[in-house]
Write a protein that holds these residues in place. Sequence first.
Motif, short mmCIF file in Angstrom:
data_model
loop_
_atom_site.label_atom_id
_atom_site.label_comp_id
_atom_site.label_asym_id
_atom_site.label_seq_id
_atom_site.Cartn_x
_atom_site.Cartn_y
_atom_site.Cartn_z
N SER A 254 36.80 -28.47 -11.77
CA SER A 254 37.82 -27.99 -10.85
C SER A 254 37.18 -27.34 -9.62
O SER A 254 36.32 -26.45 -9.74
N GLY A 255 37.59 -27.80 -8.43
CA GLY A 255 37.06 -27.23 -7.20
C GLY A 255 37.40 -25.75 -7.06
O GLY A 255 36.58 -24.96 -6.58
N LYS A 256 38.60 -25.36 -7.48
CA LYS A 256 38.99 -23.95 -7.39
C LYS A 256 38.10 -23.09 -8.29
O LYS A 256 37.68 -21.99 -7.90
N PHE A 257 37.79 -23.57 -9.48
CA PHE A 257 36.92 -22.82 -10.38
C PHE A 257 35.52 -22.67 -9.79
O PHE A 257 34.92 -21.59 -9.84
N LEU A 258 34.98 -23.76 -9.23
CA LEU A 258 33.65 -23.69 -8.61
C LEU A 258 33.64 -22.74 -7.43
O LEU A 258 32.68 -21.98 -7.23
N LEU A 259 34.70 -22.77 -6.65
CA LEU A 259 34.77 -21.93 -5.46
C LEU A 259 34.79 -20.45 -5.83
O LEU A 259 34.10 -19.63 -5.23
N THR A 260 35.60 -20.10 -6.81
CA THR A 260 35.68 -18.70 -7.22
C THR A 260 34.39 -18.24 -7.90
O THR A 260 34.13 -17.04 -8.01
N GLY A 261 33.57 -19.19 -8.33
CA GLY A 261 32.27 -18.85 -8.91
C GLY A 261 31.16 -18.79 -7.88
O GLY A 261 30.00 -18.55 -8.23
N GLY A 262 31.49 -19.05 -6.60
CA GLY A 262 30.51 -18.95 -5.52
C GLY A 262 29.77 -20.22 -5.20
O GLY A 262 28.86 -20.22 -4.37
N HIS A 263 30.16 -21.36 -5.80
CA HIS A 263 29.45 -22.63 -5.58
C HIS A 263 30.13 -23.41 -4.45
O HIS A 263 30.72 -24.47 -4.66
N ARG A 264 30.03 -22.90 -3.23
CA ARG A 264 30.79 -23.49 -2.12
C ARG A 264 30.26 -24.86 -1.70
O ARG A 264 31.04 -25.75 -1.38
N GLU A 265 28.93 -25.02 -1.69
CA GLU A 265 28.37 -26.32 -1.31
C GLU A 265 28.78 -27.41 -2.31
O GLU A 265 29.07 -28.54 -1.92
N LYS A 266 28.80 -27.05 -3.58
CA LYS A 266 29.19 -28.02 -4.60
C LYS A 266 30.66 -28.40 -4.46
O LYS A 266 31.05 -29.54 -4.73
N VAL A 267 31.49 -27.46 -4.04
CA VAL A 267 32.91 -27.75 -3.80
C VAL A 267 33.05 -28.78 -2.69
O VAL A 267 33.82 -29.75 -2.80
N VAL A 268 32.29 -28.60 -1.61
CA VAL A 268 32.34 -29.55 -0.49
C VAL A 268 31.91 -30.93 -0.95
O VAL A 268 32.54 -31.95 -0.61
N GLN A 269 30.83 -31.00 -1.74
CA GLN A 269 30.36 -32.30 -2.24
C GLN A 269 31.41 -32.96 -3.14
O GLN A 269 31.64 -34.17 -3.06
N THR A 270 32.06 -32.15 -4.00
CA THR A 270 33.09 -32.68 -4.90
C THR A 270 34.26 -33.24 -4.11
O THR A 270 34.72 -34.36 -4.36
N LEU A 271 34.75 -32.47 -3.15
CA LEU A 271 35.90 -32.91 -2.36
C LEU A 271 35.55 -34.11 -1.49
O LEU A 271 36.41 -34.95 -1.21
N ALA A 272 34.29 -34.20 -1.04
CA ALA A 272 33.87 -35.35 -0.24
C ALA A 272 33.95 -36.63 -1.06
O ALA A 272 34.36 -37.69 -0.56
N LYS A 273 33.55 -36.56 -2.33
CA LYS A 273 33.64 -37.74 -3.21
C LYS A 273 35.10 -38.13 -3.46
O LYS A 273 35.44 -39.31 -3.52
N ILE A 274 35.95 -37.11 -3.65
CA ILE A 274 37.38 -37.39 -3.84
C ILE A 274 37.96 -38.00 -2.56
O ILE A 274 38.78 -38.94 -2.62
N TYR A 275 37.54 -37.50 -1.42
CA TYR A 275 37.96 -38.04 -0.11
C TYR A 275 37.58 -39.52 -0.01
O TYR A 275 38.37 -40.35 0.47
N GLN A 276 36.39 -39.86 -0.48
CA GLN A 276 35.94 -41.25 -0.45
C GLN A 276 36.82 -42.13 -1.33
O GLN A 276 37.17 -43.26 -0.94
N LEU A 277 37.17 -41.64 -2.52
CA LEU A 277 38.02 -42.41 -3.43
C LEU A 277 39.43 -42.57 -2.87
O LEU A 277 40.01 -43.66 -2.93
N ASN A 278 39.99 -41.50 -2.33
CA ASN A 278 41.37 -41.53 -1.86
C ASN A 278 41.53 -42.28 -0.55
O ASN A 278 42.48 -43.05 -0.37
#
Length: 538
Positions: A254-278
Amino acid sequence: MHPAADDQRRGEDSVGNGAATHKSAEIVIDPAQIGAQNGSATPVQSHTYSEALAVVGQGRFHTLLLFITGLCLMSVVNETVNVGFIISAAECDLELSFSDKGILNGAGFMGVVVSSYVWGFLSDTWGRRRVLLLASSGALVTSVLSTFSPHVWVLIGARFLVGIFVSGNAATSYAYLAEFHGEASRAKVISWAAMFMSIGLILLPSLAWLIIPLDAQLDLRLFGMRYAMWRIYLLLCSLDLLLIIAGLLYLPESGKFLLTGGHREKVVQTLAKIYQLNRGKPAHTFPVKSITLDAIDSAYADEMQRRSKLGLRYLWQQTVPLFRVPLLCHTLKASVLMFGIFATSSGLFLWVPDILNTYVQHQDMKLCDVIALMHANKTAARSGDSVCPIAINANIFLITSAMGVVFLACYILNGFIINRVGKRTLLNGWFVVCGICGLAVLWTSDFYLTLILIAAFVSSGCLGGVLSAISVDLFPTNYRAMAMCLILMTGRFGAMAGSNIIAYLLTYNCNLIFILFGGSLLAGKQQQNRGQKCCRHQ
């Protein structure tokens, strides 16, 4: 050199510094050239998580996410309700009494009840995806092992463990799904995911109709024991867990879980892959390069850190205020109502196939007269006057599947009319209708009318969603999640208790089943109205 080029060079020399100034202006306008010549990067605009989700959009990823989380919710139904479809077929193999059947029916629900709090805590500390993977894998292993149970108490213990693991899917699926959706689509997709539980109530009896009647035709042996068709049925009911595990291995955390844990770069990478799929565009073209916490997410992150530090003490701190004024009244009222709904709906539904297997052979009798006859037959079988195996009428599974369709239709109907008539009015109306149908079973001897009344009676389970919608508004935000966990946990405990109460009453007084549970629904309407007044005076 070409003459035209020569003339152009002389013209450029004549303007001198003016041309240089013009060229410099062109370079300043182009940010790409600035980055290339000076080595400096353009300022990066930050987005909130909600804004980033809007850029990602809806597409193939969200369809897959809905399917997997829907299967997670359906697995909870599959692994707790499927036992109700095997108790008749397993009666001879395991020498089941009414009491054994009641305990076996409730074992999975008991596992869900005792572990709900823990899974909710682990979901917030370990991560949504990790918990779903652990829960699904554990449920798959224990469910497969349960099919080799040589004794009823081994099967009860195994199904209890299945309930403990599958409870993780119930506690985490909604959060995992919701955190990949914005405010506009969140409520809709949660409703769609909940539909999978109703679909499970249709698929379970349909699968039983295909598999269990084959027992008379096939005699399978495995590891020196007879591997009856009811064991194969339990095995097939676990196949959805394989699909869940495969899907979760592909899906991200979950991007929200990663974000609240301080992993902001990983959130961007995750959403970028979802962006590619969508969107069908390369991941590097994802325009969001930095994600920050908004006020709500910051408060949520602080709460998660506090929860991690306190550990299980956090559960205590969140639970105690629910049993103090002014929340005490709301907690008790909602918990008692949810207990009654689950005890009536799930508790009775687990017994429907076993009861119908005798009822279809005596369609001109009242239901409780048939149950008295069923009890007499089982007593005679234990004394040696009858022999196994017990014949299984395949039509009982089709009838139960039709009841699942009714259950699904009630869910859909509630979705259409809840905003028009109001949540409390809808809840009270259903209490009256289902309660009257339950009591009416006692006075009819018509087979098909009795089936319709039972279907309406057990469809009281759809009231759980309406009651949850009402209960959410009764508690402040900081206690809302724990309150709903407690209320739903009480409801599942009601399913276990209802199954065992029915097991006792089937032996001693069948009429009390419909008087007690039908009357409790009618009393639920009165309690809903009285509780509302009492809570106002606190």
